[in-house]
Structure formats: structure tokens, C-alpha cells
Scaffold this active site. Structure first.
Site, PDB file in Angstrom:
ATOM      1  N   HIS A  60       5.831  10.504  44.281  1.00  0.00           N
ATOM      2  CA  HIS A  60       7.184  11.021  44.146  1.00  0.00           C
ATOM      3  C   HIS A  60       7.155  12.539  44.191  1.00  0.00           C
ATOM      4  O   HIS A  60       6.090  13.155  44.177  1.00  0.00           O
ATOM      5  CB  HIS A  60       7.861  10.493  42.868  1.00  0.00           C
ATOM      6  CG  HIS A  60       7.239  10.934  41.571  1.00  0.00           C
ATOM      7  ND1 HIS A  60       5.920  10.696  41.251  1.00  0.00           N
ATOM      8  CD2 HIS A  60       7.764  11.598  40.505  1.00  0.00           C
ATOM      9  CE1 HIS A  60       5.663  11.192  40.048  1.00  0.00           C
ATOM     10  NE2 HIS A  60       6.762  11.754  39.573  1.00  0.00           N
ATOM     11  N   HIS A  62       8.076  14.965  42.153  1.00  0.00           N
ATOM     12  CA  HIS A  62       7.940  15.878  41.020  1.00  0.00           C
ATOM     13  C   HIS A  62       6.697  16.733  41.255  1.00  0.00           C
ATOM     14  O   HIS A  62       5.686  16.261  41.769  1.00  0.00           O
ATOM     15  CB  HIS A  62       7.818  15.113  39.693  1.00  0.00           C
ATOM     16  CG  HIS A  62       9.147  14.661  39.158  1.00  0.00           C
ATOM     17  ND1 HIS A  62       9.289  13.593  38.307  1.00  0.00           N
ATOM     18  CD2 HIS A  62      10.406  15.147  39.367  1.00  0.00           C
ATOM     19  CE1 HIS A  62      10.576  13.439  37.996  1.00  0.00           C
ATOM     20  NE2 HIS A  62      11.270  14.377  38.635  1.00  0.00           N
ATOM     21  N   ASP A  64       4.238  17.981  39.637  1.00  0.00           N
ATOM     22  CA  ASP A  64       2.870  17.690  39.173  1.00  0.00           C
ATOM     23  C   ASP A  64       2.209  16.589  39.999  1.00  0.00           C
ATOM     24  O   ASP A  64       1.055  16.235  39.745  1.00  0.00           O
ATOM     25  CB  ASP A  64       2.843  17.361  37.668  1.00  0.00           C
ATOM     26  CG  ASP A  64       3.788  16.233  37.281  1.00  0.00           C
ATOM     27  OD1 ASP A  64       4.788  16.006  37.994  1.00  0.00           O
ATOM     28  OD2 ASP A  64       3.526  15.561  36.267  1.00  0.00           O
ATOM     29  N   HIS A  65       2.926  16.083  41.007  1.00  0.00           N
ATOM     30  CA  HIS A  65       2.338  15.065  41.884  1.00  0.00           C
ATOM     31  C   HIS A  65       2.235  15.509  43.338  1.00  0.00           C
ATOM     32  O   HIS A  65       1.650  14.802  44.157  1.00  0.00           O
ATOM     33  CB  HIS A  65       3.141  13.755  41.792  1.00  0.00           C
ATOM     34  CG  HIS A  65       3.049  13.123  40.441  1.00  0.00           C
ATOM     35  ND1 HIS A  65       2.272  12.019  40.167  1.00  0.00           N
ATOM     36  CD2 HIS A  65       3.604  13.478  39.248  1.00  0.00           C
ATOM     37  CE1 HIS A  65       2.356  11.711  38.883  1.00  0.00           C
ATOM     38  NE2 HIS A  65       3.168  12.586  38.305  1.00  0.00           N
ATOM     39  N   HIS A 140      11.529   5.568  37.869  1.00  0.00           N
ATOM     40  CA  HIS A 140      11.330   6.879  37.261  1.00  0.00           C
ATOM     41  C   HIS A 140      12.616   7.677  37.473  1.00  0.00           C
ATOM     42  O   HIS A 140      13.597   7.164  38.003  1.00  0.00           O
ATOM     43  CB  HIS A 140      10.097   7.535  37.894  1.00  0.00           C
ATOM     44  CG  HIS A 140       9.633   8.776  37.186  1.00  0.00           C
ATOM     45  ND1 HIS A 140       9.537   8.867  35.822  1.00  0.00           N
ATOM     46  CD2 HIS A 140       9.216   9.976  37.676  1.00  0.00           C
ATOM     47  CE1 HIS A 140       9.094  10.070  35.507  1.00  0.00           C
ATOM     48  NE2 HIS A 140       8.899  10.767  36.604  1.00  0.00           N
ATOM     49  N   ASP A 210       4.675   7.827  38.449  1.00  0.00           N
ATOM     50  CA  ASP A 210       5.152   7.712  37.079  1.00  0.00           C
ATOM     51  C   ASP A 210       6.158   6.564  36.984  1.00  0.00           C
ATOM     52  O   ASP A 210       6.914   6.330  37.927  1.00  0.00           O
ATOM     53  CB  ASP A 210       5.855   8.998  36.669  1.00  0.00           C
ATOM     54  CG  ASP A 210       4.936  10.214  36.654  1.00  0.00           C
ATOM     55  OD1 ASP A 210       3.733  10.077  36.851  1.00  0.00           O
ATOM     56  OD2 ASP A 210       5.457  11.326  36.474  1.00  0.00           O
ATOM     57  N   HIS A 268      -2.205  10.343  33.076  1.00  0.00           N
ATOM     58  CA  HIS A 268      -0.927  11.054  33.026  1.00  0.00           C
ATOM     59  C   HIS A 268      -0.523  11.341  31.588  1.00  0.00           C
ATOM     60  O   HIS A 268       0.629  11.181  31.181  1.00  0.00           O
ATOM     61  CB  HIS A 268       0.171  10.274  33.757  1.00  0.00           C
ATOM     62  CG  HIS A 268       1.337  11.143  34.170  1.00  0.00           C
ATOM     63  ND1 HIS A 268       2.463  11.290  33.401  1.00  0.00           N
ATOM     64  CD2 HIS A 268       1.521  11.933  35.248  1.00  0.00           C
ATOM     65  CE1 HIS A 268       3.300  12.117  34.009  1.00  0.00           C
ATOM     66  NE2 HIS A 268       2.752  12.516  35.127  1.00  0.00           N
TER      67      HIS A 268
END
Lengths: 301, 301
Positions: A60, A62, A64-65, A140, A210, A268
Site C-alpha cells: 500500500h 503509506h 513506511d512501505h 487498512h 498492514d 511491523h
């Protein structure tokens, strides 16, 4: 099958922890899963050959990914990569990458492909002669997929004593490994079962991050060998987990149990915790086979 | 005035070297200049307070100068920043950042402003009561600016013995520090020169990266105290420097000499060199006062 954790902490990169990224080696294929900021340095530290990475899966959008994706794509180009690269990720990932490459006037010289995802149903997004990859629709705050990696069945193992006993010529061996019965010169049909042993069972790996606790994924990942399921929080933050659409360690364990997974890898972790030991403890109250991911760790399965 | 080098290597982040980013503290103001991937971790390692960063200057949209920006902006939000943040950079930087914030559905809760640059003339882009920042148009493969930071003149220093001798009341001291003459009760006018000392000379810092050798910048940076000028290559790669629109250490030194700079800081070293010592040696054949930047180094001026 082995799994190298490049980063397994939520939210922001810090001095000693990295956001999500991992390298899965399965049936002699290598896949990069998620690509938080700093992934290219983590790849170097963990001695993963850049040229071995031909497929990158982004769960996805976001940061941090995937904030490390544009840097990795650019670095591949600076290092004169030749192999095509394919990025699998949510609709929008192509626009983000293309815009930056356009404005820096540095479109890669290698072939860069995107497979953009938008379905809410599990679908096959990669298949070759060794591995099949399916999406695992997750719940998510934004559109998110996990990924299920299945080895294809391997060829059967030749029973050397048996094929010699029946005096079968070597030119038939590949057919036998492929599962065929054999007709001898005298007309007798020798069943494949007599000529081969079972191959090692195909392995499977499911990456789920997530996501909020969501039993709907159980059908997709049923009987998976190794499940990586996010565990951002401990049980004490269960309400916060639901609010932010993340899971607790215990919830991850519940999914592993329902899915009849062989092993569960946690990760995570929220950066609020100073130690990750409690994640294992809480998860083991539900499901025994728990592995704690940590940056730079490689698991062999 | 002090300068902390967060990263000073060209092209790709590596295990022990970082792409361009630096923190300038000048006249009690703090500015972040460029923001390569990993800058937020370098800020943490060098103990720079995130909340002190209110202005970020981006020279150009090559990855090694700005791929860390989106992550830093996102992290500021995750850390519940309140202060407004302003990003100064080439046209396009706003679109890149906004697209990613939109697709991740995470627009910051703090005020995020952009000052987009497109002029090829030097212009003032920031000014407050302490510092003025001007662009330095550079010549590179894409639109690029350096930045010139000038302290504003400080107030004059009170000559305490003199003001006491003339029995001047303290309520006039600020006027005197501001440079005013004073009329005494008996009508005599006391010249400010008799009542004050010169303040420390205002300092200046010029950041010039990336650029081909370009004497046109000399007028903009004339008499600068500290010049950071990129030196991607050594003299042996002078042809490559021109082709890729970068500079050699010797060319950086020539610019420092022409500009009558007091000191030259070298950086943006190509990662092809195993040692940076030769950069200093070659530059010193042209200009004496050379400092070698390196990741994590702080210079005090």
C-alpha cells in the site's frame, strides 16, 4: 525458502530500525516485498544482489512501505541495470514514480513495468514455471494487499533402483519425473508410483501488512506454511489497533490459528515499545509457533 | 554560524555514506539544505531537533538531493508537529509531494507551504529580521539553484565607558545600538561612533551543488565567508565532469578564488573514490583554505 527482514518497524525510520521491507527467496526466485525509506541501504547491508531483484510488490501507499521505491529504481539505473523490473502495487504507484522520473529527467534505461492493483478480490498477479503470487485483500486505512507466494509442485524424484530394475532408458527419465506412467517394450504399463518418490511439498508464504484483524483473509491463506502477519501493537493497545486499522500480536496469532499456518512471523512493531519480546509472549498464548522478525534477520524454512 | 554535514556523497546512498543534506545554523536560525534519502535518520543521528526545522531548501529534483523530503514531511506529521513548514525548491516539488500525500491519504495536520522556484536570476526567497536567503542560479542537467545565506547586520556594541561618561540614560541605549547619534540636554550632539564599537561582521554561506564550472555565479557569491561548492570529481575526470555537468575539486577552488571566499568546503564526492584526501590536495593547488566535508561533521565558523 528463506526470508530476509530488511525492516519490520512501523511508521518512521530511526537510527537502528527500518520501515517495512523484506526479501523472499522461494523456489529459486527472489521477490522484494515493500520498500520503505532506506531499503536500498538495507539491501546492501544484507548483501542482496541488486541484479537479482526483478519483481517488487508494494502492499500500500503509506510511506513506511514504499518511500524507498523511487530511490531503488533510480539507483538501479545509475548502476546500469539491464534486466526489466516490474512493480506490483496499488493504482497510483505508477503516477508517483513516473512524475519523479520525469521531473528529474532520468527515465531508466532498463524496462520498467507496473502492474497496478485495484481489485478487492484475491487475484493471481504473477506466475512463472516456479512460483504463483496472489493478492490477499487486506483492510487498512487505504487500499492494501497482502501477497501469497506459492511454489509450484516440483517434479517427482526418480526411484533409481526401480528404473534400473525395469531397464528403462534414460531418455524417459524426464517423463517419469513429470509423473507419467511408462509402457515397456513387452507392453506392460509401469505405474509412475513405482518409479518415483514424492517430491518435497511445495512451500507457501503469506505476507499480511498492514491490516486490521480480518478473518476474511483466512480462506485465502488456508494451510500456508509461513504467515507474516503485522502486529503493530500489544494487547493493551487493542482499541488503538482497531482505530488505526492495525492488529495486535494476539490477533495475528488468532489468524494464524484459524488459517492452520505452520509458523507465524510477527512484525511491523510500533516504535513505542522498547522491547519486542512481549509480542512473542502474547502471541504464544494463542498459537505456539511464533517467530519474531527483526531488521537484518534471515529465516530459513 | 555552524554547518552540519548530514550527507555529502553523490548518486546513491550506501552503507556508510549519505546523499546530500546539510543543516546550517546562522544568526540563530536553522535551515535544512537538500534532503537526500535517509536524511531523517541522519538528523536523528546528529541530534538535530526536528522541531527546529521550519525551512527546507531543495536545490534540484535529482533523487540524491530530495528523495528524503517526502519521508521527513510525513514523519513530522506522525510526530504531531505544529509549526508551519516551508519548502523552497524547483517547480514540480509541490506536485510530487502533494501526489504522495493524497494517495496515502495523509495530508499533514501542520501548515505545509511551498515556494516554487523557476527564475534563472538570483532572487531573494527568504527574509526575516536575522537572515536573507537568495538563490544562486546553477548550471546542471536540470533546473538547479544554489542558496546564499546572509546574516543581517547586527546591532552596534555599546561602549559602556563612553555612555557613562556622557551620563546618557539607559532608555537611549537601544537607539545607540541601532546606530543613532545622541543629543544631550545641553544641546551637544554626540556622534554614534563615540558611543559604540563595530558589531561582528555579518557572516555569509553559499551552497552550490550541483553545477558545472560556471564563473557566472561569482558575482552572486562575491566575498562570501564560506563557500560550499560541489566537487564530484578529481582532475583526472575533468571531461566526465563537464559531460555530466559537475565540477572537479580544482574547479571549485577556482570559483572560491574568483569569488574571494574566505573558506571553501568541498563535497558531493563521486562514490568511485575510496579516499577523499586527494580532493583537498588538488583544490589546494589553487586555493589555500579548504575544508573537506564528510557525513556527520560539524564546522563552526
Amino acid at each position: 525458502m528463506n526470508l530476509t527482514i530488511l525492516g519490520c518497524y512501523a511508521a518512521t525510520p530511526r537510527t537502528f530500525t527500518n520501515p517495512t521491507s523484506q526479501v523472499l527467496e522461494i523456489n529459486n526466485r527472489l521477490f522484494l516485498i515493500d520498500c520503505g525509506e532506506g531499503t536500498q541501504v538495507q539491501l546492501r547491508k544484507n548483501k542482496v544482489k541488486f541484479s537479482a531483484i526483478n519483481h517488487i510488490f508494494i502492499s500500500h501507499l503509506h510511506g513506511d512501505h514504499f518511500y524507498g521505491l523511487i530511490g531503488l529504481i533510480s539507483t538501479f539505473n545509475l548502476l546500469n541495470r539491464n534486466n526489466p523490473l516490474t512493480v506490483y502495487g496499488p493504482v497510483g504507484v505508477k503516477e508517483i514514480i513516473k512524475l519523479q522520473l520525469k521531473l528529474s529527467n532520468s527515465w531508466p534505461q532498463y524496462e520498467l513495468n507496473f502492474v497496478e492493483l485495484s481489485s478487492n478480490q484475491s487475484e493471481i498477479i504473477f506466475e512463472d514455471d516456479r512460483v504463483i503470487v496472489k493478492t490477499i485483500p487486506l483492510k487498512h486505512r487505504i487500499y492494501t494487499n497482502g501477497f501469497l507466494f506459492n511454489e509450484k509442485p516440483k517434479e517427482r524424484k526418480l526411484n533409481v533402483a526401480a528404473v534400473q530394475e525395469y531397464e528403462i532408458e534414460t531418455c524417459y527419465y524426464q517423463n517419469i519425473k513429470n509423473g507419467r506412467d511408462i509402457t515397456l517394450d513387452d507392453g506392460r504399463i509401469i505405474s509412475n508410483e513405482l518409479l518415483t518418490f514424492d517430491p518435497p511439498a511445495p512451500k507457501s508464504y503469506a505476507f499480511c501488512s498492514d491490516t486490521v484483524y480480518n478473518e476474511e483473509i483466512v480462506n485465502v491463506i488456508k494451510n500456508v506454511d509461513v504467515l507474516y502477519h503485522e502486529s503493530t501493537f500489544l494487547d493493551s493497545e487493542e482499541v488503538l489497533a482497531e482505530k488505526t486499522m492495525h492488529s495486535t500480536a494476539k490477533q495475528a496469532a488468532k489468524i494464524a490459528k484459524l488459517a492452520n499456518a505452520k509458523q507465524l512471523v510477527l512484525g511491523h512493531y510500533s516504535t513505542r515499545y522498547t522491547s519486542i519480546d512481549l509480542f512473542k509472549e502474547e502471541a504464544q498464548s494463542v498459537f505456539e509457533e511464533i517467530l519474531l522478525s527483526d531488521d537484518g534477520v534471515t529465516f530459513e524454512f
